[in-house]
Design a protein around this motif. Structure first.
Motif, short mmCIF file in Angstrom:
data_model
loop_
_atom_site.label_atom_id
_atom_site.label_comp_id
_atom_site.label_asym_id
_atom_site.label_seq_id
_atom_site.Cartn_x
_atom_site.Cartn_y
_atom_site.Cartn_z
N VAL A 12 0.85 -1.19 0.00
CA VAL A 12 0.00 0.00 0.00
C VAL A 12 0.89 1.24 0.00
O VAL A 12 1.82 1.34 0.81
N GLN A 13 0.61 2.15 -0.91
CA GLN A 13 1.30 3.44 -0.87
C GLN A 13 0.27 4.54 -0.66
O GLN A 13 -0.87 4.41 -1.09
N GLY A 14 0.66 5.58 0.01
CA GLY A 14 -0.33 6.62 0.24
C GLY A 14 0.16 7.74 1.13
O GLY A 14 1.33 7.85 1.49
N SER A 15 -0.82 8.57 1.47
CA SER A 15 -0.61 9.76 2.26
C SER A 15 -0.71 9.36 3.73
O SER A 15 -1.78 8.92 4.17
N MET A 16 0.36 9.46 4.49
CA MET A 16 0.30 8.95 5.86
C MET A 16 1.47 9.45 6.71
O MET A 16 2.46 9.94 6.19
N GLN A 17 1.32 9.27 8.03
CA GLN A 17 2.37 9.64 8.97
C GLN A 17 3.19 8.44 9.44
O GLN A 17 4.35 8.60 9.79
N CYS A 18 2.57 7.27 9.53
CA CYS A 18 3.18 6.16 10.26
C CYS A 18 3.13 4.88 9.45
O CYS A 18 2.24 4.04 9.66
N LEU A 34 0.48 1.02 9.58
CA LEU A 34 -0.31 0.37 8.52
C LEU A 34 0.20 -1.04 8.25
O LEU A 34 -0.59 -1.96 8.03
N VAL A 35 1.51 -1.25 8.33
CA VAL A 35 2.06 -2.61 8.18
C VAL A 35 1.39 -3.52 9.21
O VAL A 35 0.90 -4.62 8.88
N HIS A 36 1.32 -3.08 10.45
CA HIS A 36 0.76 -3.92 11.51
C HIS A 36 -0.73 -4.14 11.32
O HIS A 36 -1.25 -5.21 11.61
N ALA A 37 -1.42 -3.14 10.78
CA ALA A 37 -2.85 -3.32 10.49
C ALA A 37 -3.04 -4.37 9.40
O ALA A 37 -3.91 -5.25 9.51
N GLU A 59 -2.38 9.66 11.32
CA GLU A 59 -1.63 8.77 12.22
C GLU A 59 -2.30 7.40 12.24
O GLU A 59 -1.71 6.42 11.83
N ASP A 60 -3.54 7.33 12.70
CA ASP A 60 -4.20 6.04 12.81
C ASP A 60 -5.15 5.76 11.64
O ASP A 60 -5.40 4.61 11.31
N PHE A 61 -5.66 6.82 10.98
CA PHE A 61 -6.67 6.55 9.97
C PHE A 61 -6.17 5.78 8.74
O PHE A 61 -6.91 4.97 8.17
N PRO A 62 -4.92 5.99 8.28
CA PRO A 62 -4.46 5.20 7.13
C PRO A 62 -4.58 3.69 7.34
O PRO A 62 -4.68 2.93 6.37
N VAL A 103 14.89 6.12 7.48
CA VAL A 103 14.00 6.16 8.65
C VAL A 103 12.57 6.01 8.17
O VAL A 103 12.27 6.26 7.00
N SER A 104 11.69 5.60 9.09
CA SER A 104 10.26 5.56 8.74
C SER A 104 9.59 6.88 9.11
O SER A 104 8.39 7.04 8.95
N SER A 105 10.37 7.83 9.61
CA SER A 105 9.82 9.15 9.94
C SER A 105 9.44 9.86 8.65
O SER A 105 10.19 9.81 7.68
N THR A 106 8.28 10.47 8.65
CA THR A 106 7.71 10.98 7.40
C THR A 106 7.66 12.50 7.37
O THR A 106 7.52 13.16 8.39
N GLU A 107 7.74 12.99 6.15
CA GLU A 107 7.59 14.43 5.89
C GLU A 107 6.12 14.66 5.50
O GLU A 107 5.61 14.02 4.59
#
Lengths: 291, 791
Positions: free
Chosen positions: B225-231, B235-238, B265-268, B498-502
């Motif tokens: 899955v690719q998309g607009s997200m913070q974390c 999403l991997v864990h979901a 944060e959580d919605f993706p 890093v998994s830290s996102t812009e």
């Protein structure tokens, strides 16, 4: 986009006459579209009922702004940007320059037209109160000719006007007769820009000494349509602004306005707030006359 | 050694800035994959009930569509959060309006509109609860019909997702101390304060594109899955749970993201799982992008809250004790509410010393879409209550708001309410002095008191003092165990993984600055990889004001490690030039093939936290601030406008002054919206004003000049002394503004959003139609309840 655009038909007749003929042949079939700042929003959210649209945006003969026999005549296709940039409007009709400046966003002002704002006939529309106080007349055009009405008589009810299904707005005509009048306008929107009016009041007045010789008031969002506040005007005409009678005049004006105000509760505001603020704006205008 | 000009403390251009300005940046809706279909979501139209029947209209050829229901989920029907109570798709029961029930996919986006209209759902409707109070009443009355969330399954109680009790010491001793404090107090001041929901209103709505890959047997092998997200790792864990796949088979890629503020944060995890299910069943990549109306109605918002304070105070203005209770409205499912509540609880005491303190808090269930993360994460809610209440105490006992705070501020060496020693320098006195001076506070207090007597526009000034904990709460950072990689590209340039996102806030830029400073390299030579979980390690979520301080420090450590490696094994000279670095790097690569430095989180000092007692070091570090608002209240329109704002904060070393100023200005603007404009109009749990015309976010024409000031006190926890900054500016504006409105009008307002209609109703109920600055009897609380005042 929540609409299927393939279900809509949009055409641009080559000439105004052709468009009027189409409107006359099947009245009610077509919805005229100019800047589209209202209809395209409806299309986007899936609420545009009319499936057949005729564009009139390209008719330059409806986009003009000129002085004529002591009047300003403004073509229906004149945009709000045109109005804001006109020296004639700025000099003679400052309230119209002001109301045009707070109609939607800059992008809306570049496309949106005065004719569209009038026929959309929202009770919250920004420009009708100004046209009302300036004593405008409105000219409508159809295949069978032109007719001119007092703009006061144009709005009939919620989103109901005198415009027939085969007609377009041709122009609005405003007398250049307000030198020496004190002029007032204030819009109370949900925010300072990109806002729909919760209440708006426009007014012009001529004083003789400390008396109000003539006063005209127009309001948005006070009833189901843009209105001239005739009861308040009547109560205030001839009233005194002298220090010892100002309070009585204010009270008379407020009370009369309260009688003709029939605002509603909606998602933007409450009826109680609208009534009270309309009276406060009137008081602000009257106090400025007394200064 | 060359002179470095773009490291920490400079303001180099944003890494992705050029692409954004030129329109070359590609957001999710700009992307397309071959044979991609589009997705849509069928949502509930009721707040609570049971699905009786789904009807698919004949006017649609359903064979063209892929339809996914809960039955198609290969793994668990859940969205992974702290508890698994949140279904990915409703299968039988509905718990909030706009709850997803079915998913549709079709090659044509337009065709989806017709299909959505052709599906009708019949329900048995159940009664709903829509506010904290209704939810509490259902529990109190043991009204089984209105118990909407059965907590027994989740180690919780009916209608209540989570509770905390936090004491300023050993529980029994504090209770005894509180009893004494309230007996001996000269004044007992009580108040109730409430805040509303707030929409994040990122410019780019939520959206993703999902793919599903099958093995030769036709079984699902992996998803991407690719998309607009913070974390990305959330999403991997979901996806792991929904598809019953191992972590490495769930790949997530963050693409350019147009704002988030916690809303991604959580919605993706929801929209990402949905799109992946559609991709699985349709056999095509599927794009699922919400429009504004759907995003506003169906995705998370800030938790509404109610904070009650009962405080014991001495005649001189010493705080003796407090009983604080905080309640937040979590919406229909637990989601992140326990963690939001935790931050609300820990921030409730503010930057003050309380000899005896008890905070009790709870997150209640209601039948509205789940509330979620939003900049500040609980702290703006409880700090609003506290900072309004401090002004109320001052007014009640007859001292100035300034004096009251000065008598009770925490300082270096003190202990916070959780027992955390403030080892690093804290100087709230100095911050307050400077903030009031920058804002000309005292001069304005005097001037406006005079001018307001005759002017129809009443002006006033007010302030709020507060702090924001940076990083995860308590043992959170230790549990996250974040990891950062630093690699060499073939040409010798270093690349941060890093998994830290812009998402607009500056992550790319500040992390590259941290590396540039530590590596003694120009900023332009440092690169950062796109967050793709198949490549980047889990450096934790991009939340909680943690990226600059926690991840920045890890980048710094990895950089130092890389220098050490290159000097040990590739003859990198001391005080190297960038040319020498690149040469050493290439020498190393020629010999060893690759270089990857990897570091994991280690607290720079010992951090102790007890989750059971809620005692210890609540956060690695705190940012401290004093914000001053100046307002004008027009008595003709009852509207309050902020006319000037001064924001002073101590956030450690400022990494990038331009971005930092932007963060503060944006947060203050969002805070002004929170206080005076942004109101979610709820109709049986559904957001009725889910459009930007009627959800009133302030425009530039509504915002004042915002003056941003920094004090810099380096912290041991961050790179070159930096601390977190992202959430802090959301905490202060609302209480500062309402304090200023009270100063201007004499009327105390204790609920936000405060709209002109609210001011109008209060002014009229007070019986003085023109407002005015008449002082009310300070011993009477006209908003909440009458308090006891012991003379």
């Amino acid at each position: 986009m929540r609409s299927d655009v393939t279900e809509y038909e949009l055409s641009a007749p080559a000439t105004l006459q052709e468009m009027l003929s189409l409107l006359a042949a099947e009245p009610g079939k077509y919805t005229p579209i100019a800047g589209g700042t209202e209809l395209m929003v409806a299309l986007g959210v899936g609420r545009l009922q009319s499936r057949s649209l005729l564009s009139l945006q390209h008719f330059q003969e409806l986009r003009f702004l000129r002085e004529e026999d002591g009047h300003v005549v403004i073509g229906a296709n004149t945009t709000f940007t045109d109005l804001r940039r006109s020296a004639l409007i700025a000099e003679h009709l400052p309230l119209l320059a002001q109301s045009a400046s707070w109609t939607g966003a800059i992008a809306n002002q570049n496309r949106g037209t005065l004719g569209g704002n009038i026929v959309n006939a929202s009770p919250a529309a920004d420009n009708p109160p100004v046209l009302l106080v300036y004593g405008a007349s409105i000219t409508l055009i159809s295949a069978s000719g032109m007719r001119t009405l007092d703009y006061n008589d144009f709005h009939l009810g919620y989103k109901k006007t005198q415009l027939r299904a085969d007609e377009l707005v041709h122009s609005v005509r405003i007398p250049l007769a307000y030198q020496g009048y004190r002029q007032y306008i204030r819009k109370v929107g949900t925010r300072n820009a990109l806002a729909i009016s919760k209440i708006a009041l426009a007014g012009i007045a001529r004083t003789e000494g400390t008396r109000i010789a003539e006063i005209r008031l127009g309001a948005a969002s006070l009833t189901d349509r843009p209105i001239r506040c005739l009861a308040a005007e009547k109560a205030l005409t001839g009233a005194s602004l002298a220090a010892d009678s100002l309070e009585a005049t204010l009270q008379a004006g407020r009370a009369a306005l309260a009688m003709e105000a029939k605002p509603i509760d909606d998602i933007r505001s409450t009826a109680r707030y609208r009534s009270a603020v309309a009276e406060n704006l009137l008081e602000e205008f009257l106090r400025s006359l007394a200064e | 050694m060359e002179e470095l000009i773009d490291g920490i403390g400079a303001s180099p251009l944003r890494k992705e800035g050029r692409a954004k300005v030129l329109g070359a940046a590609r957001y999710i809706d700009d992307l397309s994959l071959p044979d991609m279909w589009h997705g849509a979501t069928v949502r509930s139209t009721i707040a609570r009930g049971r699905i009786r029947n789904l009807h698919f209209g004949n006017e649609i050829d359903w064979s063209e569509y892929t339809v996914v229901s809960a039955r198609d989920i290969p793994g668990l029907n859940t969205v992974a959060h702290l508890t698994n109570d949140h279904p990915c798709l409703a299968s039988e029961y509905i718990n909030h309006p706009d709850e997803p029930i079915l998913l549709l996919a079709h090659p044509s986006k337009t065709a989806l509109h017709h299909a959505l209209k052709a599906i009708t759902i019949e329900y048995d409707e159940y009664p709903g609860v829509f506010t904290i109070e209704e939810s509490e009443q259902a529990v109190a009355a043991q009204d089984a019909e209105r118990i909407i969330w059965d907590g027994s399954q989740w180690n919780a109680t009916a209608n209540c997702f989570k509770t905390y009790t936090m004491y300023s010491g050993e529980g029994e001793e504090v209770e005894a101390g509180l009893s004494r404090a309230f007996e001996e107090a000269d004044y007992i001041v009580e108040g109730e304060y409430s805040t509303g929901a707030q929409e994040q209103l990122y410019i780019e709505n939520n959206g993703v594109i999902a793919e599903c890959f099958r093995d030769e047997n036709g079984d699902v092998e992996s998803v991407c899955v690719q998309g607009s997200m913070q974390c990305p790792y959330y999403l991997v864990h979901a996806l792991e749970l929904v598809f019953n796949l191992p972590e490495e088979k769930c790949r997530v890629i963050q693409v350019e993201t147009g704002g988030a503020f916690g809303g991604k944060e959580d919605f993706p995890s929801v929209i990402g799982s949905h799109a992946a299910l559609l991709a699985m069943k349709s056999g095509h990549p599927v794009k699922l992008v919400y429009d504004r109306a759907e995003d506003m109605a169906a995705t998370t918002k800030r938790h509404p809250s109610r904070t009650r304070l009962r405080t014991a105070v001495s005649r001189e203005g010493k705080l003796l004790g407090a009983e604080i209770s905080v309640a937040i409205d979590g919406g229909a499912y637990s989601t992140l509410s326990p963690v939001v509540l935790s931050r609300a609880t820990i921030h409730a005491p503010g930057p003050y010393h309380w000899p005896f303190l008890r905070v009790k808090s709870k997150a209640m269930a209601t039948n509205v879409p789940p509330h979620g993360a939003f900049r500040g994460f609980g702290a703006p809610q409880s700090l609003f209550g506290l900072e309004r209440h401090m002004d109320k105490i001052a007014k009640t006992i007859g001292i100035s708001p300034e004096e009251l705070r000065r008598k009770n501020f925490l300082a270096t060496g003190d202990y916070t309410a959780t027992g955390q020693p403030l080892v690093e320098e804290v100087d709230m006195q100095k911050l307050l002095t400077r903030a009031l001076r920058e804002a000309s506070y005292h001069e304005k207090i005097a001037r406006y008191a005079e001018e307001n007597k005759t002017s129809p526009i009443k002006r006033g000034v007010g302030f709020a003092a507060f702090m924001h904990g940076t990083g995860f709460t308590g043992s959170g950072e230790r549990r996250l165990n974040s990891q950062v990689h630093l690699e060499l590209l073939p040409d010798g340039r270093p690349q941060i993984l890093v998994s830290s996102t812009e998402f607009g806030q500056g992550t790319n830029t500040i992390l590259c600055q941290a590396a540039a400073s530590a590596l003694h390299l120009p900023y332009d030579l440092v690169t950062i990889a796109q967050p793709d979980t198949s490549r980047v390690p889990n450096s934790g979520p991009t939340v909680a004001s943690r990226t600059a301080m926690i991840v920045g420090k890890l980048v710094q450590r990895a950089s130092e490690q890389m220098l050490h490696t290159l000097s040990s094994f590739a003859a990198l000279p001391e005080n190297h030039t960038s040319q020498q670095f690149l040469e050493a790097a290439r020498r190393y690569l020629a010999e060893h093939g690759t270089l990857r430095e990897s570091v994991r989180y280690e607290p720079p000092t010992k951090i102790y936290w007890d989750d059971e007692l809620y005692r210890g070091d609540a956060y690695p570090g705190y940012a401290w601030a004093v914000y001053v608002a100046e307002v004008a209240v027009d008595t003709r329109t009852y509207s309050a406008t902020v006319t000037r704002f001064d924001a002073l904060q101590e956030v450690g070393r400022v990494m990038h002054p331009v971005l930092a100023k932007g963060q503060i200005e944006g947060g203050v603007a969002q805070g002004i919206g929170y206080a005076l404009y942004e109101k979610c109009v709820w109709k049986n749990g559904h957001m009725a004003n889910n459009q930007m015309t009627n959800y009133i976010m302030p425009t530039s024409a509504d915002l004042p000049p915002i003056h941003v000031h920094f004090e810099e006190v380096p912290s041991i926890h961050g790179p070159n002394g930096a601390k977190g900054i992202g959430e802090l500016p959301m905490d202060g504006p609302a209480p500062a503004i309402l304090n200023a409105i009270e100063n201007a009008t004499g009327i105390s307002f204790n609920a936000i959003p405060l709209l002109p209609e609210d001011i109008f109703e209060r002014v009229h109920s007070l019986g003085h139609p023109h407002g005015g600055s008449r002082e009310l009897d300070p011993n009477t609380d006209r908003d909440t309840r009458v308090e006891e005042t012991i003379a």
